[in-house]
Design a protein around this motif. Structure first.
Motif, short mmCIF file in Angstrom:
data_model
loop_
_atom_site.label_atom_id
_atom_site.label_comp_id
_atom_site.label_asym_id
_atom_site.label_seq_id
_atom_site.Cartn_x
_atom_site.Cartn_y
_atom_site.Cartn_z
N TYR A 112 40.71 67.12 -10.33
CA TYR A 112 41.36 68.33 -9.83
C TYR A 112 40.49 69.10 -8.84
O TYR A 112 40.95 70.05 -8.20
N SER A 151 38.51 67.10 -1.07
CA SER A 151 39.63 67.17 -0.13
C SER A 151 40.55 68.36 -0.39
O SER A 151 41.33 68.75 0.47
N TYR A 184 42.82 68.14 -2.62
CA TYR A 184 43.97 67.52 -3.26
C TYR A 184 43.55 66.93 -4.60
O TYR A 184 42.40 66.56 -4.81
N THR A 185 44.52 66.81 -5.50
CA THR A 185 44.27 66.08 -6.74
C THR A 185 44.21 64.60 -6.42
O THR A 185 45.12 64.04 -5.80
N VAL A 186 43.13 63.95 -6.85
CA VAL A 186 42.91 62.53 -6.58
C VAL A 186 42.85 61.77 -7.90
O VAL A 186 42.15 62.19 -8.83
#
Length: 789
Positions: free
Chosen positions: A261, A265, A267-269
């Motif tokens: 989380y 970036s 973003y969630t990866v």
């Protein structure tokens, strides 16, 4: 009057809390470990036995670097430069029999080094990358692997020849096979209509037939096709007659995802993680390439004794039909005798119940069993090996005896076996274990580490190759991690004691010699505190077993009647010993707790390492059984012998220790008032295969074992106070474990629990801020639930 009497204990507790102080704090001990000093690890020697290399950090670098001490000036410790490090690196090295010559890789170059003159020469510049350069039996020839094939270089003639012909492609289809019927019809119709095209076709066929006839008159080169699989562990027998290789077929198991989380970036990866227990294991096939007959054949386990045996636990499932079938196995790579005429292999059943050592008929691939070890729990132990590894295994120079380790007697010991008559001999025996045995340079002696003196000590020994008296070479009480110099005259020892982190020592390779300390890495800050030496005790468990534990007792003037039990992780790990613990943060925390008046007990419960097979397998098919009752019996010992109040006992631990903490609060709530479960497994059906299937078999085959071993099924038993702490990017015990358990608590209406989450942490925490936050919460839990009314 009664009210006053009831109020007196509260006044006493408040008084003790006010008096019990410590020079330590959570913030202090959970800083970056560099505050403690720098401590050596991974000792090794220079080729001339005049310099000791080790990992160290005198410059406050972000991580340890390579340092050295020369025997000519042992007071001088210096950092190894990058150029010196590269100059001494030897990739893919191998020695000849008397170790007078060494070959090694330098990029795509094969180099030869004369060990006496230290001169180096170029043997071969290979056009491709290569691996595994190895002296053959005659020592004038060297084998190496490149692009899935083996080559031999002759030092005398300077010639290189390719001796295997393995292709990772699929075998070409037979030219005589007809084409698709529709294509055949279209071609025939086209040739009837177009005469010129038909004429050209006939001429082309005549030329093709001529080429085929010429090619068939020559001896066709043999090629073995792997059909897309890449051969691994490619090796050539020392006599050059046979090659062996392994083909691995990975199963298409579904891997889990761990969401990150806080990825950079924004973003969630999703991070790729392991599959869950019960998955199909990787299939192994071991091929033999006969170079004289140009043929390949594979080893089969079908004739191994007991290959179709069912495990004992099937009796718990009388309504289920169990097919008698050949069990799947995992093969190690073969081990060739020094002359290359014989070979052995280690084979392990995928259900973990059997380990076979077998000789290989190199001309047929047939196996003859030399040793079989059966364990209705699971095969393991020091040096025994696992999955595709043979562990401690090899040949003596006589081409007749093999050596290996086995738990046959209940403890892991070293054995010799004569492959010509099957006679087996135990070289060591007793209620102790053997670690990392290896042969001396002249092959006339063994060097080995054992726990013969005490389960909590490790010492280095020398023993005749065929067995006999073991000479104990080290004498410092604690752990002696020895690196033997190449000339076998000196021992470099990484030594530590219970309250003393590792330091580097040097000693002559003689029994009774005194070890000389070379490093002193403790910081002044660390030395300023009087770190306790835990007392090692044994208490009696409910089944009569003597359970080892580390005991920390407070000063009587500070004693508050409360106790904390620490549960180490990993399951198969030893923490009750006389050396510096890998749990050094927890060790410092226990000193803090003891300063504050707590009594602390750290138990090597059933399943722990260091005490033989029966202790190791005491948790088979029931995690949370004897490993939990050992914690309960430890508390009984504290109450009976150390004045602990039965209403003031907590426990904590991480990973496996977190699992036991959950089981304790769910199933032994009358014993434990509070607990902190860190990065804990909550449902073993969601853990990995390699670890869990050993102990609980698989969920589809042995659901009883999983049902009685998984905390999530006992969540309704929570009565005390629970803290759960977990890293959100934990790729080992997934954050999903505590999320699922939290939902169970919500549905059960439990409100006596809380959870701390750590967004940037994996299984092993890294950031000091995370360690600090976690242990402040643990201390607060114990102070508020065990001391306050």
């Amino acid at each position: 009057m009664q009210r006053k009497l009831l109020f007196l204990p509260l006044l006493c507790i408040a008084f003790l809390q006010a008096q019990a102080q410590s020079n330590l704090s959570v913030e202090y001990i959970m800083r970056d470990p560099m505050w403690m000093g720098t401590f050596p690890s991974s000792a090794s020697w220079s080729d001339d036995s005049q310099t000791i290399y080790f990992r160290y950090n005198l410059a406050n670098d972000p991580a340890d670097s390579l340092y050295k001490i020369g025997l000519a000036n042992k007071a001088s410790i210096s950092k190894v430069t990058w150029d010196e490090m590269k100059a001494n690196e030897r990739d893919g090295e191998d020695f000849n029999t008397d170790k007078s010559l060494r070959i090694f890789q330098d990029g795509k170059k094969l180099m030869l080094e004369d060990m006496s003159s230290k001169s180096t020469s170029l043997l071969l510049e290979f056009p491709e990358n290569f691996t595994n350069p190895t002296f053959m039996a005659n020592e004038m020839e060297i084998s190496l692997s490149s692009k899935s094939n083996i080559f031999i270089f002759n030092r005398s003639t300077k010639t290189l020849r390719k001796v295997t012909n393995i292709s990772t492609e699929s075998k070409p289809k037979d030219r005589s096979k007809s084409e698709d019927e529709k294509v055949e019809w279209l071609e025939s119709e086209n040739l009837e209509l177009l005469g010129v095209v038909n004429e050209r076709k006939e001429k082309a066929k005549m030329r093709s037939d001529y080429r085929d006839a010429y090619r068939d008159s020559e001896e066709e080169e043999f090629t073995y096709y792997t059909d897309g699989k890449s051969p691994a562990n490619l090796q050539l027998s020392p006599d050059g007659n046979f090659a062996t290789f392994t083909l691995y077929t990975s199963s298409s198991n579904k891997n889990t995802k761990v969401p990150d989380y806080v990825d950079a970036s924004g973003y969630t990866v999703d991070l790729n993680a392991r599959a869950k227990v019960g998955t199909t294991p990787t299939k192994t096939e071991v091929g033999i390439y006969d170079l004289t007959r140009d043929t390949v054949y594979f080893i089969s386990a079908s004739e191994l004794p007991g290959i179709k045996d069912l495990p004992d636990y099937v009796s718990d499932y009388p309504d289920k039909t169990w097919d008698e079938k050949e069990r799947d196995v995992a093969f190690s790579s073969p081990y060739f005798s020094p002359d290359g005429k014989k070979a052995i292999i280690n084979i392990r059943s995928n259900d973990n119940k059997d380990r076979w050592i077998a000789s290989i008929d190199l001309e047929t691939g047939a196996l003859s069993t030399l040793d079989r070890q059966r364990d209705e729990a699971w095969i393991a132990g020091p040096g025994v090996g696992y999955s595709f590894s043979g562990g401690t295994m090899g040949w003596l120079p006589d081409n007749k005896h093999i050596y290996f380790q086995s738990e046959e007697t209940g403890y892991s010991h070293l054995y010799l076996l004569d492959v010509t008559n099957g006679e087996k001999k135990a070289l060591t025996s007793g209620t102790y274990e053997v670690f990392d045995p290896f042969l001396s340079k002249d092959k006339k002696s063994w060097y080995l580490t054992t726990s013969e003196v005490d389960p909590g000590e490790r010492h280095f020994y020398k023993m005749p190759v065929m067995g006999g008296k073991m000479d104990k070479l080290t004498s410092l009480t604690g752990n002696n991690d020895v690196a033997l110099s190449p000339d076998e005259k000196k021992l470099a020892i990484i030594y530590s004691y219970s309250n003393k982190p590792a330091e580097l020592y040097i000693q002559d390779n003689k029994a009774g010699s005194k070890a000389e300390q070379l490093t002193s890495g403790q910081s002044e800050e660390f030395q300023a505190y009087n770190w306790r030496e835990p007392q090692i005790v044994r208490f009696t468990a409910e089944d009569g077993a003597q359970v080892p534990a580390r005991l920390y007792t407070p000063d009587p003037s500070k004693k508050n009647g409360a106790a904390v039990v620490f549960v180490h992780g990993a399951g198969y790990l030893q923490n009750v010993h006389k050396w510096w613990s890998s749990y050094f943060r927890e060790y410092m925390f226990h000193n803090l707790l003891t300063d504050l008046g707590y009594t602390v007990l750290d138990i090597d419960y059933r399943g722990s390492a260091g005490y033989g097979r029966d202790w190791r397998t005491g948790i088979y098919r029931h995690m949370g059984g004897k490993d939990l009752s050992d914690q309960v019996d430890g508390v009984k010992y504290l109450i009976a012998n150390h004045g602990v109040d039965p209403e003031r006992v907590g426990l904590y631990g991480g990973s496996y220790g977190g699992f036991i903490t959950l089981m304790a609060l769910f199933n032994a709530s009358e014993t434990f008032k509070s607990g902190a479960a860190l990065r804990s497994v909550t449902d073993w059906a969601h853990y990995n295969h390699g670890y869990t299937a050993n102990i609980l078999n698989t969920p589809e085959e042995d659901p009883i074992a999983y049902r009685r071993s998984s905390p999530i099924y006992f969540a309704e038993g929570l009565e005390g106070n629970l803290l759960m702490a977990h890293g959100m990017v934990d790729a080992n015990v997934h954050f999903q474990d505590v999320v699922r358990l939290s939902q169970r608590f919500i549905e059960l209406g439990k409100d006596n629990w809380e959870m701390a989450i750590y967004p940037v942490e994996d299984h092993g925490f890294v950031e000091p801020s995370s360690w600090t936050d976690e242990y402040k919460r643990i201390l607060k839990l114990f102070n508020t639930t065990l001391l306050e009314e």
